[in-house]
Design an enzyme around this catalytic site. Sequence first.
Site, short mmCIF file in Angstrom:
data_model
loop_
_atom_site.label_atom_id
_atom_site.label_comp_id
_atom_site.label_asym_id
_atom_site.label_seq_id
_atom_site.Cartn_x
_atom_site.Cartn_y
_atom_site.Cartn_z
N ALA A 83 -28.56 60.89 -12.61
CA ALA A 83 -27.71 62.02 -12.21
C ALA A 83 -28.44 63.35 -12.35
O ALA A 83 -27.86 64.35 -12.74
CB ALA A 83 -26.42 62.01 -13.02
N GLY A 84 -29.73 63.35 -12.02
CA GLY A 84 -30.44 64.62 -11.87
C GLY A 84 -30.25 65.14 -10.46
O GLY A 84 -29.30 64.74 -9.76
N GLY A 96 -30.14 62.32 -7.72
CA GLY A 96 -29.00 61.42 -7.91
C GLY A 96 -27.69 62.10 -7.56
O GLY A 96 -26.81 61.51 -6.92
N PHE A 100 -46.33 81.20 -5.60
CA PHE A 100 -46.55 79.98 -6.38
C PHE A 100 -47.87 79.37 -5.95
O PHE A 100 -48.34 79.62 -4.83
CB PHE A 100 -45.39 78.99 -6.15
CG PHE A 100 -44.64 78.66 -7.40
CD1 PHE A 100 -43.73 79.56 -7.94
CD2 PHE A 100 -44.83 77.44 -8.05
CE1 PHE A 100 -43.04 79.26 -9.10
CE2 PHE A 100 -44.14 77.14 -9.21
CZ PHE A 100 -43.24 78.04 -9.73
N GLN A 156 -49.54 64.27 -12.32
CA GLN A 156 -49.90 65.69 -12.37
C GLN A 156 -49.91 66.24 -13.80
O GLN A 156 -48.93 66.07 -14.53
CB GLN A 156 -48.93 66.51 -11.54
CG GLN A 156 -49.21 68.01 -11.60
CD GLN A 156 -48.47 68.76 -10.52
OE1 GLN A 156 -47.30 69.09 -10.66
NE2 GLN A 156 -49.14 68.99 -9.40
N HIS A 171 -49.83 69.69 -15.52
CA HIS A 171 -49.53 71.09 -15.23
C HIS A 171 -50.46 71.96 -16.08
O HIS A 171 -50.63 71.69 -17.27
CB HIS A 171 -48.07 71.39 -15.56
CG HIS A 171 -47.59 72.71 -15.07
ND1 HIS A 171 -48.02 73.91 -15.59
CD2 HIS A 171 -46.70 73.02 -14.09
CE1 HIS A 171 -47.42 74.90 -14.96
NE2 HIS A 171 -46.61 74.39 -14.03
N LEU A 189 -43.29 73.41 -20.96
CA LEU A 189 -43.74 74.03 -19.71
C LEU A 189 -43.63 75.54 -19.73
O LEU A 189 -42.60 76.10 -20.11
CB LEU A 189 -42.89 73.48 -18.56
CG LEU A 189 -43.23 74.00 -17.17
CD1 LEU A 189 -44.60 73.51 -16.73
CD2 LEU A 189 -42.17 73.55 -16.17
N THR A 247 -43.82 78.14 -16.79
CA THR A 247 -43.81 78.07 -15.32
C THR A 247 -45.00 78.75 -14.66
O THR A 247 -45.48 79.80 -15.13
CB THR A 247 -42.51 78.66 -14.74
OG1 THR A 247 -42.62 78.65 -13.31
CG2 THR A 247 -42.30 80.10 -15.18
N GLU A 248 -45.41 78.15 -13.54
CA GLU A 248 -46.41 78.76 -12.67
C GLU A 248 -45.91 80.12 -12.17
O GLU A 248 -46.70 80.96 -11.74
CB GLU A 248 -46.57 77.81 -11.48
CG GLU A 248 -47.84 77.87 -10.74
CD GLU A 248 -47.95 76.67 -9.81
OE1 GLU A 248 -47.93 75.52 -10.28
OE2 GLU A 248 -48.03 76.87 -8.59
N ARG A 297 -52.33 72.91 -8.77
CA ARG A 297 -52.32 72.60 -10.20
C ARG A 297 -53.49 71.73 -10.65
O ARG A 297 -54.01 71.91 -11.75
CB ARG A 297 -50.99 71.92 -10.56
CG ARG A 297 -49.85 72.89 -10.48
CD ARG A 297 -48.52 72.22 -10.74
NE ARG A 297 -47.45 73.21 -10.69
CZ ARG A 297 -46.16 72.91 -10.72
NH1 ARG A 297 -45.78 71.64 -10.77
NH2 ARG A 297 -45.26 73.86 -10.69
N HIS A 303 -46.99 66.29 -16.58
CA HIS A 303 -45.84 66.98 -15.99
C HIS A 303 -45.09 66.21 -14.92
O HIS A 303 -43.87 66.20 -14.90
CB HIS A 303 -46.33 68.30 -15.41
CG HIS A 303 -45.27 69.18 -14.86
ND1 HIS A 303 -44.21 69.62 -15.63
CD2 HIS A 303 -45.07 69.71 -13.63
CE1 HIS A 303 -43.41 70.39 -14.89
NE2 HIS A 303 -43.91 70.43 -13.67
N GLU A 313 -38.10 62.06 -8.25
CA GLU A 313 -39.40 61.84 -8.87
C GLU A 313 -39.76 60.36 -9.00
O GLU A 313 -40.93 60.00 -8.98
CB GLU A 313 -39.47 62.52 -10.25
CG GLU A 313 -40.87 62.55 -10.82
CD GLU A 313 -41.00 63.42 -12.06
OE1 GLU A 313 -40.08 64.20 -12.36
OE2 GLU A 313 -42.04 63.31 -12.74
N ARG A 357 -48.98 67.35 -6.26
CA ARG A 357 -47.81 68.05 -5.74
C ARG A 357 -47.98 69.55 -5.89
O ARG A 357 -48.48 70.02 -6.91
CB ARG A 357 -46.56 67.61 -6.53
CG ARG A 357 -45.32 68.37 -6.18
CD ARG A 357 -44.10 67.83 -6.88
NE ARG A 357 -44.07 68.05 -8.31
CZ ARG A 357 -43.80 69.22 -8.90
NH1 ARG A 357 -43.57 70.31 -8.16
NH2 ARG A 357 -43.76 69.33 -10.21
N LEU A 401 -38.44 70.22 -6.49
CA LEU A 401 -37.02 70.52 -6.34
C LEU A 401 -36.60 70.33 -4.88
O LEU A 401 -35.51 69.82 -4.58
CB LEU A 401 -36.71 71.94 -6.82
CG LEU A 401 -36.84 72.15 -8.33
CD1 LEU A 401 -36.62 73.61 -8.70
CD2 LEU A 401 -35.86 71.26 -9.10
#
Lengths: 235, 597
Positions: B14-15, B18, B117, B237, B239, B249, B251-252, B283, B370, B401, B412, B418
């Site tokens: 359920a991310g 999902g 990014f 990957q 990161h 993390l 963020t970039e 990355r 990551h 993922e 990636r 996302l």
Amino acid sequence: MQVTLKVFRYNPDVDKKWHYETYNLDVEETERILDLLELVKGHYDGSLSFRRSCAHGVCGSDAMRINGRNMLACKTLVRDVGDKITVEPLLGLKVMKDLIVDMEPFFDNYKKVLPYFINDSPLPADGKERLQSPEERARFDDTTKCILCAACTTSCPSFWGSDDYLGPAALVTAHRFIFDSRDEAASERLKIISETSGVARCHTVYNCTMACPRDIQITKAIGELKMATLTGKVD
Amino acid sequence: MANVHEFDVVVVGAGGSGLMAGLYASRGAKTAVISKLYPTRSHTGAAQGGISAAFGNTEEDHPEWHTYDSVKGSDYLGDQDAIEFMCNEAIDAVLELEHMGLPFDRTPEGRILQRNFGGHTNNVTGKPVRRACHAADRTGHMILQTLYQQCLKNKVNFFDEYQVLDFLVVNGKAAGVVAVELATGELHTFHAKAVIFATGGHGRVFEVTSNAYAYTGDGAAILLRRGLPLEDMEFFQFHPTGIYKLGILITEGVRGEGGVLVNGKGERFMPKYAPNVKDLASRDVVSRAIYTEIREGRGVNGQNYVYLDSRPESIIKYAAEDGRTNSDGSPYTITAEELLKKLPDIVDFNRVYLGIDPMTQMMPIQPTAHYTMGGIPTNKFGEVVIDDKNTVFPGLYAAGECACVSVHGANRLGTNSLLDLIVFGKHAGLRAAEYARQADFQKLPDDPTAEARAQFDGLRSGSGKENVFDISREMKKVMFEDVGIYRNEKGMKSAIEKIAEWKERFKHVRITDTGRVFNTELLNAWELGNMLEISDVIAECALNRKESRGGHSREDFQKRDDVNWLKHTLAWKKNGKIEIGYKPVVITKYQPKERVY
């Protein structure tokens, strides 16, 4: 450094009554309380149970009482709390096992405030985004940060008194939508939070604001909701 | 049979993907979403920087540029038809999120605000382009919340804190899943026409990781046990910017807002490795650059880390050096106050975990495990495919993922994860519901929970001389050191031998908790079993691929080899051994060429 970790224990499959276990651990002062619980589970007692996932304060799984205050175990370091550490489940929700409480009443309250964006008007003619100025967006920024960890709601004496009080987290969610310039259901939500289980039960104790691991100004947000229920205006 | 539920479509996880799948499937079929966590605890919520779409809200941009950047980012291993499909859908996908109420940050005109990014460029000038749509540095959190809220609005059925243990196959078709209800320890059978796996990645096999505890590769391991292949598992990957030692993390987006990487001598080093876009290279390139600096003795204080400098005066200085401008052409500047508004969580993490203020101090960072590029092979509609001819497995879908479409290939680009969740979650949901409307239920096996029970019984009846925690810790360390950013034959062969030893030792694990209620010890042990399976596949596939490409860097084969290795890996588990096959890469418009950033 040496620390003493005292943990609330209750396993309904075995125990008639809850008790505490104490563990003496050699840890770094920069370790998270969650790391200590993992260490105990790995090497002292595999049955110790608690919820956790992201381990850096954004998923909201591991809210618990640490030395009497609601915090996230993954966002609290040993150096923040000292060498005598007591860990207990959140208050006001039924303990299911060790540090795991029944979250259903909490989520039930969340679901009561129409916790979703409502706008049934046609989309802009160009099919693009509904416009919102940076100032309008900033109006509800603080309350979008909520991770539903329940640290606020379970620190609130009104919620301890009765879990039919919506509680701070549900009110924070109501605020997030009521003050979103794009949403159209503010009046319905204001009606819901005006009922006896709503904002009137907040007595500005500030426990929620103190407990919030996301630093949301919860008491202020509830104050804005109270004002809106009185005036019927959202601005 | 007790505890049997019947749904047309069952979504596992359920991310972001999902929930998107659940939302779309439930509009056309009776649907359940099953998750081992409460949905809002899912790891999508940890994503920070943004979701990309070529709106061009502040400067010129095109979906074709996004497509090319993603192909290049993938080191030409991504399937170009799927990448083009995703990048073309991106604008509508992000608009749909906005229409669902997602609070994106805004431009003065009230449109969605975008930031730079890594690897996202203006294809004419080669300079970074603002393509990442964001809500401060909690974009994933807002996506997760918004989708969960919309699922509640649409009355999607949730089974929270149910761990799926097995996938049921009858007559070569999907028949459902078996799950344990964590609160009671009871097994449940979900009889379904279609099953969608959206179970996330497996970064927890590595010692230093940005990934949640939940990221143990459950979905991939379940299907591997049921004889299905996994694709491109050697590609993982790292990161560039995780908090030193902790792996959390950063963020970039910090570099997107102008932050730069600095070595122990105080030198900005990315211009040496990526002369055009510098700190905003992809990355894999940045992570290798950091490691090279460290290996050559330019880490900070001789340690395994470098600095990320986001102090406003540094940002302004480097922006002037780079000739960076705002969209109106004026020189780029930023204040501490503005930075705090754009990156509040990053400031908070630094304060809490390091006791430092990134407005006045530099952040110690190291690469962190990551993102899972490989996974369950699917086509661009989320249908699981099981061989080199892309034969579809009836009734089985995967998205997010855990899936490998492949849109990320060997590496990636930031923000494309996302996007992947939203685009392919939606299509998997649509396809599954469509399939369920014309398909019949398969008859359940006589004893559907047998395999799940056998696995649990094994964990309860071992000799007890081995400990889950110890095996897990050793695995993570070896995987990070020998199957991590840099790999060679000797290290990987040694890792494979150790994995075999751990698997043997794992048979001697015995759960001490004999209870049924929230037996998290049993669950964690079962998850370790999954991670051992996954580690084995990663190491075998990585040893097999004798080239360097994207996130897979071989010290003994340092060049990309398109003649022999421009192909996807497929790996099956047969009779306890990993068997490897291949599948061609789909190349449409962009012929492979050397990657320069």
